[in-house]
Each structure stands twice: as structure tokens, then as C-alpha cells.
Design a protein around this motif. Structure first.
Motif, PDB file in Angstrom:
ATOM      1  N   SER A 122      35.150  21.770  31.474  1.00  0.00           N
ATOM      2  CA  SER A 122      34.099  22.046  32.443  1.00  0.00           C
ATOM      3  C   SER A 122      34.755  22.561  33.718  1.00  0.00           C
ATOM      4  O   SER A 122      35.980  22.541  33.843  1.00  0.00           O
ATOM      5  N   ALA A 161      34.981  21.150  36.455  1.00  0.00           N
ATOM      6  CA  ALA A 161      35.750  20.087  37.117  1.00  0.00           C
ATOM      7  C   ALA A 161      37.220  20.115  36.686  1.00  0.00           C
ATOM      8  O   ALA A 161      38.115  19.902  37.499  1.00  0.00           O
ATOM      9  N   GLU A 189      25.698  14.700  32.774  1.00  0.00           N
ATOM     10  CA  GLU A 189      27.060  15.241  32.781  1.00  0.00           C
ATOM     11  C   GLU A 189      27.274  16.081  34.030  1.00  0.00           C
ATOM     12  O   GLU A 189      28.339  16.052  34.638  1.00  0.00           O
ATOM     13  N   ARG A 190      26.262  16.829  34.417  1.00  0.00           N
ATOM     14  CA  ARG A 190      26.379  17.659  35.613  1.00  0.00           C
ATOM     15  C   ARG A 190      26.616  16.785  36.845  1.00  0.00           C
ATOM     16  O   ARG A 190      27.394  17.147  37.733  1.00  0.00           O
ATOM     17  N   TYR A 202      33.047  14.557  40.512  1.00  0.00           N
ATOM     18  CA  TYR A 202      34.482  14.834  40.408  1.00  0.00           C
ATOM     19  C   TYR A 202      34.853  16.073  41.222  1.00  0.00           C
ATOM     20  O   TYR A 202      35.878  16.120  41.894  1.00  0.00           O
ATOM     21  N   THR A 203      34.007  17.100  41.164  1.00  0.00           N
ATOM     22  CA  THR A 203      34.259  18.336  41.901  1.00  0.00           C
ATOM     23  C   THR A 203      34.309  18.078  43.400  1.00  0.00           C
ATOM     24  O   THR A 203      35.171  18.597  44.107  1.00  0.00           O
ATOM     25  N   VAL A 249      35.072  15.463  31.496  1.00  0.00           N
ATOM     26  CA  VAL A 249      33.667  15.128  31.207  1.00  0.00           C
ATOM     27  C   VAL A 249      33.220  15.682  29.864  1.00  0.00           C
ATOM     28  O   VAL A 249      33.437  16.866  29.582  1.00  0.00           O
ATOM     29  N   ILE A 302      30.202  15.775  36.762  1.00  0.00           N
ATOM     30  CA  ILE A 302      31.013  16.944  37.117  1.00  0.00           C
ATOM     31  C   ILE A 302      30.946  17.193  38.625  1.00  0.00           C
ATOM     32  O   ILE A 302      31.961  17.438  39.277  1.00  0.00           O
ATOM     33  N   TYR A 306      29.311  23.615  32.768  1.00  0.00           N
ATOM     34  CA  TYR A 306      28.660  22.658  33.675  1.00  0.00           C
ATOM     35  C   TYR A 306      28.051  21.480  32.917  1.00  0.00           C
ATOM     36  O   TYR A 306      27.070  20.901  33.356  1.00  0.00           O
ATOM     37  N   GLY A 307      28.662  21.141  31.769  1.00  0.00           N
ATOM     38  CA  GLY A 307      28.171  19.970  31.042  1.00  0.00           C
ATOM     39  C   GLY A 307      26.942  20.279  30.220  1.00  0.00           C
ATOM     40  O   GLY A 307      26.374  21.372  30.286  1.00  0.00           O
TER      41      GLY A 307
END
Lengths: 230, 209
Positions: free
Chosen positions: B142, B144, B76-77, B83-84, B137, B80, B70-71
Motif C-alpha cells: 500500500s 504506507a 484498511e484505509r 501509519y502515513t 497493512v 494506512i 489504498y487498502g
């Protein structure tokens, strides 16, 4: 890389959406509850939307979009989760976060049904309203009442305010707008509603003149439907 | 109580498949209890005591956090998550396809083709092009990446030339598919579920209607 506006550089998040509740309202609530000032740029014409898309600022050509901390974020959940983490409204660990996510998703499921009522074609509306009332009464409100009953605490998770309490308050207000009798059998939810409403930041947001958006105006929705083709 | 996660669903992809993919990619063994009848579902409803996790995203986010997919930080989260969510929006159309009545299937398939080729795949191809890294990412695997790769396979099943114009997506898919845990999950005999067939539809009709 997407450009960041002057306002965003100044530190305030900037929200891009129509001047309406829609999918942005839960984000406004969370920022307000966290005591974060924010600016809004309203989409008024299809040209506004086209410009955002053409400038490459909407990853999936959709809003809500929020400029925050140098990022151009889309997708409601991504935005909510970031704000909650930044302002400590996301629990203390992964397990609390899992519960918060689980409870949030239930609220978002019901909110989505309510949104569908607003944007559905007039002839479908009555059936959708019945569905919302049924799910509210029989599935969702009982589930959250049960959570509060199970631990007897003032907040849904971890005995302190988290994002999901804010999401739930917002939902309960919409339930009330729909049919105030729906809340009657749920004393703990009513108590939570009062309690969260009294928190200073929330109380301020509930006053007239805040950035909170009013109930949808069906005439405006129909105009928007024609212009934006949904 | 072996400590393994136990997944409760019917024996089909539906909304559980992303969870199976993520656990598999993370190298986590899991058990499955398949619902076969409405009774099974009712029994489960009575057993859920609030401590078991429901809601796909709650489950996925927990697994991703636990297994470091999860980054490295909240920024970053956020990326993610963004994108998710795009993947899930497209996946919503894809996962419903087998369950639609015959007269709606063609329209939905056209929508999937249009959105994947014109909105979603270009968006992710652009991400990969922008940084030239191996993963979406933070230059590391990750959740994603896992969700996107699963989606790429599933869209291609419905639209064989979907990936033709997306070389970086194809490369990502190959790369992720070659990771030992994912490679294993892609072999026959794994807990990966096939495209829903008549038997699946029968079962879900029994359980959910």
C-alpha cells in the motif's frame, strides 16, 4: 492489540484528549454534523497521558485518539477520513474526494497556524496573529470564495454536504472570533456559514450544553504548558 | 496531452518526492516541469484554475486510490492513513533539514535521531512484528509501505546507523526495494531526486523568497 473500552464496545466512539479544542475539535464537529453520539475521556494530568502511553494505546504517544469500530485510531486526518467515509461525507468518487482533500488541506494549514497562536509563547503571539490574519485575508478566504463563486452551489463539492463544508464552517467561526471584519468581503462564505449552521445536527452542536469546546483560556494553556511541557 | 501526470515543482525533493515515489511504485510514467525562478511560480499561480491538484495529501490519496494502493476497505484505509500520518510527521523534520540555517541544523538532526529511534521506528517495527506479514497493512503493498521505505532511506542518509535495531524495517525496505517498479526508480537516471545541495537551496531561495 489495544483494549477497547466498554463505551466503545457499546457502539459509540470514545474520544481521548484534553478538555479543549486543540486538534480534536474538528473531529467533534464532524461526528456532531453526522449525527453521531460520542463519549469523551479527558486527559487532566500528566499521569493520565502516561497511562495511555504505557498501555500502548497511542501509536505515536500522541493524542487525539479515538476508539471507533474496534480500532484505536490516532492521527487527526486518519480519524476524520474514516468518519467521513463511514457517514457518507466524503464525496461520491475519487475525483470528488481529491477536491475534498485539497480544500481540507488548505483549511488544516490555516487551522494549524491558529493553533500555533494558542500554544506559542506569549512573546511570539502577536507576530503569529498578524501572520494568521494576513493569510486568512489574502490566501485562504479568497480561495474558498472563488470555489463557491465558480459553481454557484450550496456546498463546496458535489452539490451536497461533505466533510469540508463542516471544516470550513468551523474555521469561519474561528476567523470571526479572531476578527469579525475579516469575513466582510466574502458574501458567499457568509452565506455558506449561515446555511451550514442551520442544518439540524450543526444547529444542535452550536447550542450551549453541547460537546463543543469554548475558545482557549490563556491561563489554562499556561498551566497545561507547565504540566505537559510543550 | 499524453495523459501522463505532470508535476510542477522545483528540481529537488521537498514535498514532491513522496509523490514521485508513489507514482514510480505504481508504475506510472510522469513528466516534470521544474520551477526555476519566482516568475515561474507567479505564472503558475495565475494558471491554476482550481481543477489542478495542489496539496500533497490530496495528490497522494488520489494516486493511491487510482492505483489500488489504498487498502481494500475503509478500515484498511484508516490504518494506512494512521501509519502515513506518522511517517509524514517525521518526514516534516527530515525534509526541512537541508533548508535550515546552519545554527539550527544540529538541533534538528538531534530531534530527527531521537524521534526516529525512539518513537517512529519502534512503532512500525511493532506493527510488522504483530502480524508477521510482508507489508504494513492487509498483507499487500500500500502507499504506507512506499512512504515508510522512502523515509527509511532519507533518515539513514542523515543518521547511518538509524536502522541498526530494526530488523523488520530493514527487511521491509529490502523487499519493497526489490519490487520491479521500485527497483527501477532506485537506479541512477530515474526521476528520484538526490539530497538537496547548494544549487537546490539557491533555487528555492530565488523562487520562494
Amino acid at each position: 492489540m489495544c483494549e477497547t473500552t466498554v463505551a466503545a464496545m457499546a457502539g459509540k466512539p470514545v474520544l481521548y484528549y484534553w478538555d479543549a479544542r486543540g486538534r480534536m475539535e474538528c473531529i467533534r464537529w464532524l461526528l456532531a454534523a453526522a449525527g453521531v453520539e460520542f463519549e469523551e475521556k479527558f486527559i487532566e494530568t500528566p499521569a493520565d497521558m502516561e497511562k495511555l502511553i504505557k498501555d500502548g494505546r497511542l501509536m505515536f504517544q500522541q493524542v487525539p485518539m479515538v476508539e471507533i469500530d474496534g480500532m484505536t485510531l490516532v492521527q487527526t486526518r486518519a480519524i476524520l477520513n474514516y468518519i467521513a467515509t463511514k457517514y457518507n461525507l466524503y464525496g461520491k468518487d475519487a475525483k470528488e474526494r481529491a477536491l475534498i482533500d485539497m480544500y481540507t488541506e488548505g483549511i488544516l494549514d490555516l487551522s494549524e497556524m491558529m493553533l500555533q497562536v494558542v500554544i506559542s509563547l506569549p512573546e511570539q503571539r502577536e507576530a503569529k496573529i498578524s501572520l494568521v490574519k494576513e493569510k486568512t485575508k489574502n490566501r485562504y478566504l479568497p480561495a474558498y470564495e472563488k470555489v463557491l463563486k465558480s459553481h454557484g452551489q450550496d456546498y463546496l463539492v458535489g452539490n451536497r454536504l461533505t466533510k469540508v463544508d463542516i471544516h470550513l464552517l468551523e474555521l469561519l467561526l474561528y476567523v470571526e472570533e479572531l476578527d469579525s471584519s475579516l469575513l466582510a468581503p466574502f458574501p458567499l462564505l457568509k452565506a455558506l456559514k449561515s446555511r451550514i449552521s442551520s442544518l439540524p445536527n450543526v444547529k444542535k452542536f452550536l447550542q450551549p450544553g453541547s460537546q463543543r469546546k469554548p475558545p482557549p483560556d490563556m491561563k489554562r494553556i499556561e498551566e497545561a504548558r507547565k504540566a505537559f511541557k510543550f | 496531452m499524453s495523459g501522463k501526470p505532470v508535476l510542477y515543482y522545483f528540481d529537488g525533493r521537498g514535498r514532491m518526492e513522496s509523490i514521485r515515489w508513489l507514482l514510480a511504485a505504481a508504475g506510472v510514467e510522469f513528466e516534470e516541469k521544474f520551477l526555476k525562478t519566482r516568475d515561474d511560480l507567479e505564472k503558475l499561480r495565475n494558471e491554476i484554475d482550481g481543477m489542478k491538484l495542489v496539496q500533497t495529501r490530496a495528490i497522494l490519496n488520489y494516486i493511491a486510490t487510482k492505483y489500488n494502493l489504498y487498502g481494500k476497505d475503509m478500515k484498511e484505509r484508516a490504518i494506512i492513513d494512521m501509519y502515513t500520518e506518522g511517517v509524514m510527521d517525521l518526514d516534516e523534520m527530515v525534509l526541512y533539514q537541508p533548508y535550515l540555517p546552519k545554527e539550527e541544523k544540529e538541533g534538528n538532526l538531534a530531534k530527527i535521531k531521537d524521534k526516529s529511534r525512539n518513537r517512529y521506528f519502534p512503532a512500525y517495527e511493532k506493527v510488522l512484528k504483530s502480524h508477521g506479514q510482508d507489508y504494513l497493512v492487509g498483507n499487500k503493498l500500500s502507499s504506507a509501505d512506499v512512504y515508510l521505505v522512502k523515509l527509511l532511506y532519507h533518515v539513514e542518509e542523515l543518521d547511518p546507523s538509524a536502522l541498526a535495531n530494526f530488523p523488520l524495517l530493514k527487511a521491509l525496505r529490502t523487499r519493497v526495494s526489490n519490487l520491479p517498479t521500485v527497483k527501477k526508480f532506485l537506479q541512477p537516471g530515474s526521476q528520484r531526486k538526490p539530497f538537496e545541495d547548494e544549487k537546490c537551496l539557491e533555487t528555492t531561495r530565488k523562487i520562494f523568497h
